[in-house]
Design a protein around this motif. Structure first.
Motif, PDB file in Angstrom:
ATOM      1  N   SER A 104     -10.300  -5.569 -10.420  1.00  0.00           N
ATOM      2  CA  SER A 104      -9.871  -5.179  -9.084  1.00  0.00           C
ATOM      3  C   SER A 104     -10.672  -3.962  -8.603  1.00  0.00           C
ATOM      4  CB  SER A 104      -8.366  -4.891  -9.140  1.00  0.00           C
ATOM      5  OG  SER A 104      -7.992  -4.110  -8.077  1.00  0.00           O
ATOM      6  N   TRP A 141      -4.688  -2.870  -4.125  1.00  0.00           N
ATOM      7  CA  TRP A 141      -5.689  -3.942  -4.066  1.00  0.00           C
ATOM      8  C   TRP A 141      -5.449  -4.958  -5.181  1.00  0.00           C
ATOM      9  CZ3 TRP A 141      -7.893  -4.449   0.335  1.00  0.00           C
ATOM     10  CH2 TRP A 141      -8.307  -3.358   1.091  1.00  0.00           C
ATOM     11  N   PRO A 149      -6.745  -0.060   2.334  1.00  0.00           N
ATOM     12  CA  PRO A 149      -6.635  -1.152   3.302  1.00  0.00           C
ATOM     13  C   PRO A 149      -6.468  -0.533   4.683  1.00  0.00           C
ATOM     14  CG  PRO A 149      -4.789  -1.163   1.703  1.00  0.00           C
ATOM     15  CD  PRO A 149      -5.572   0.078   1.456  1.00  0.00           C
ATOM     16  N   TYR A 163      -2.891  -7.432  -4.073  1.00  0.00           N
ATOM     17  CA  TYR A 163      -3.467  -8.365  -3.105  1.00  0.00           C
ATOM     18  C   TYR A 163      -4.301  -9.442  -3.826  1.00  0.00           C
ATOM     19  CZ  TYR A 163      -6.737 -10.397   0.107  1.00  0.00           C
ATOM     20  OH  TYR A 163      -7.490 -11.316   0.789  1.00  0.00           O
ATOM     21  N   VAL A 211     -11.216  -3.269   4.756  1.00  0.00           N
ATOM     22  CA  VAL A 211     -11.249  -2.005   4.023  1.00  0.00           C
ATOM     23  C   VAL A 211     -11.529  -0.860   4.992  1.00  0.00           C
ATOM     24  CG1 VAL A 211     -12.061  -3.071   1.889  1.00  0.00           C
ATOM     25  CG2 VAL A 211     -13.722  -2.078   3.462  1.00  0.00           C
ATOM     26  N   SER A 242       0.846  -1.190   0.000  1.00  0.00           N
ATOM     27  CA  SER A 242       0.000   0.000   0.000  1.00  0.00           C
ATOM     28  C   SER A 242       0.894   1.258   0.000  1.00  0.00           C
ATOM     29  CB  SER A 242      -0.882  -0.071   1.235  1.00  0.00           C
ATOM     30  OG  SER A 242      -1.739   0.979   1.281  1.00  0.00           O
ATOM     31  N   TYR A 298     -12.751  -3.515  -5.243  1.00  0.00           N
ATOM     32  CA  TYR A 298     -12.191  -2.480  -4.369  1.00  0.00           C
ATOM     33  C   TYR A 298     -12.128  -1.153  -5.116  1.00  0.00           C
ATOM     34  CZ  TYR A 298     -10.710  -6.379  -1.401  1.00  0.00           C
ATOM     35  OH  TYR A 298     -10.687  -7.503  -0.592  1.00  0.00           O
TER      36      TYR A 298
END
Ligand code: HEM
Length: 481
Positions: free
Chosen positions: A350, A300, A470, A303, A462, A161, A354
């Motif tokens: 994605s 995201w 995140p 991830y 979230v 992040s 998110y």
């Protein structure tokens, strides 16, 4: 982008008129009492409007309303109604109050201004964001991602992040100001972060403009930060204007474009550019809108790839086929951009799960009819990319990460407003083409060399702030490919 905060009561709007009861013109279904009445319910939690929206959807369906201090607030999860608000009846709406209060930071920039100022500013800024112009930034995006990937070491543990924020900051510095991440850019970043930490406090203030000079600690902190921010941006604008006055060639960055653009009008006296103050508002707006959004979208994505090896392998197969492997491997160039389709689908999917801009809002300036419902002037309307993207009505098996949902055929089979990470209508994100290119080139350049193993033991939570972040650091182990 917007943050519908529960703790921020809307100012009472005198023109709110009572809707008729029953038959045509009725209000959508919803909570019987004003929101504070439900304070003890698990779905009413300060700073977590997603819980409330999920409750409304589950209990009342795709359109529901509640009241807060007399103001009706409508939550919508119906793509056709969203089209009505953003496109068809857009002239009957302005931005909702939390965005409007951001004028204390962003002045009359593109996000916060209303027509006619918005229309004029958008026309002046449009050439700087034109697809062909954005193409010139491709190489700078790739160069920034190379800089990052060269600094990474095998098995290193990183917070992806934070690393994505760093990459995005470097890209903003190069493309907006034509500079490296200098002390000036770092101080813009620091001041914006300080101000964003005060965001909920600032938007909770009705009529914040009237309080801005009072010696209230949070407001004083905001004022000091804003003054430092303005000073740095003013200096960068001044340097760019001086360089242009010396006859130096256009540096090709967004700021130079904004300074050079003129408003095209049939009336020659109106063909002016932007004042320094307007340019400053736009620079801050672009910085705020374009930096954290893309960074979160990328974080995201890494991830999701780490959790879905088959999709990761398919992405690698595309990168290897287009960009080569081993000694013949090369960096992505503009010519590859239209070919890296699966990479783009990965980024799109994605942002379904998110979405960096996770909710949007508007306020009606006239009574609004949506299907069988009539909603008064002065009502607030919210819709959420996050909730719609996870709704099985629109995306079967919604939690499955499947970039094939974004093949051209599958996209064409869905209503356009089931997926709107960049909004829609005349206020649609002006940086959308830029963001897609930044996403695709960053993913391609980094995934050519690196994979990531998620080190967390539970799925990340979230945090729906101004963007969807995140909640905790997103720790990854770097594996060379
Ligand atoms: C993944 C990245 C991004 C996402 C998800 C995103 C999302 C959005 C959304 C949803 C809106 C509309 C807000 C509304 O109508 O209430 C918007 C507006 C805007 N965005 Fe983006 N954005 C992204 C990247 C960027 C970038 C890279 C830039 C600039 C370089 C940018 C600049 C703007 C501006 C200036 C507006 C206001 C446009 C107007 O009202 O005319 N955004 N963005």
């Amino acid at each position: 982008m917007t943050t519908p905060t529960l703790e921020a009561p809307p100012e009472p709007i005198p023109s709110v008129t009572s809707p008729r009861k029953g038959g045509k013109g009725r209000m959508p279904p919803g909570l019987k009492h004003s929101l504070p009445f439900y304070s003890f319910k698990p779905w009413v939690k300060l700073g977590s409007p997603i819980l409330l929206f999920e409750h409304l959807l589950k209990t009342y369906g795709n359109i529901a309303h509640y009241r807060f201090l007399g103001t009706p607030i409508v939550f919508i999860n119906d793509p056709e109604y969203i089209r009505e608000i953003l496109v068809t009846q857009a002239n009957s709406f302005v931005k909702e109050r939390t965005v409007r209060r951001m004028k204390v930071l962003l002045g009359e920039g593109l996000i916060t201004s209303d027509d006619p100022i918005h229309m004029r500013q958008r026309k002046i800024a449009a050439p700087a964001f034109h697809r062909q112009r954005i193409a010139a930034y491709g190489d700078q995006i790739v160069a920034s991602a190379v800089h990052q990937r060269e600094a990474w070491r095998p098995n290193q543990h990183i917070d992806i992040s934070a690393a994505s924020m760093q990459l995005s900051l470097e890209i903003v510095a190069r493309t907006l100001f034509n500079t490296e991440v200098t002390a000036d850019i770092r101080s813009i970043n620091d001041e914006v972060n300080t101000i964003m930490d005060l965001y909920n406090f600032i938007v909770a203030f009705p009529k914040i403009e009237s309080f801005i000079h009072l010696p209230i600690p949070g407001i004083m902190k905001f004022r000091r930060s804003k003054a430092r921010l303005d000073a740095v941006v003013d200096r960068l604008i001044h340097e760019h204007r001086e360089a242009a006055a010396r006859g130096e060639p256009d540096r090709g960055d967004l700021l130079s474009m904004l300074l050079a653009s003129k408003y095209e009008s049939d009336d020659p006296t109106k063909q002016t550019g932007m004042s320094d103050e307007q340019v400053r508002d736009e620079v801050l707006t672009i910085f705020l809108a374009g930096y954290e959004t893309v960074a979160n979208g990328l974080a995201w994505t890494w991830y999701l790839l780490s959790q879905n090896p088959a999709i990761e392998a398919k992405l690698h197969a595309e990168l290897d086929a287009v960009l080569g492997t081993g000694p013949t491997q090369r960096l992505p160039t503009l010519a590859d951009y239209p070919v890296l389709r699966y990479t783009e689908q990965v980024f799109a999917e994605s942002m379904r799960l998110y979405p960096p801009a996770w909710a949007m809002g508007r306020m009606s300036t006239k009574p609004i009819t949506l299907g069988p419902y009539t909603i008064p002037s002065g009502a607030h309307f919210f819709f959420s990319q996050y909730i719609m993207g996870r709704d099985p009505q629109y995306f079967p098996d919604p939690l499955r990460f499947d970039p094939d949902r974004f093949t051209p055929e599958n996209k064409a089979a869905r209503h356009k407003f089931t997926y709107f990470p960049f909004g829609g209508g005349s206020r649609q994100c002006i940086g959308e083409s830029f963001a897609w290119m930044e996403g695709v080139f960053s993913i391609a350049t980094l995934a050519q060399r690196w994979r990531m193993n998620y080190l967390g033991t539970t799925p990340p939570e979230v945090q729906a702030k101004i963007t969807l972040r995140p909640r905790d650091p997103l720790m990854m182990q770097l594996i060379p490919r």
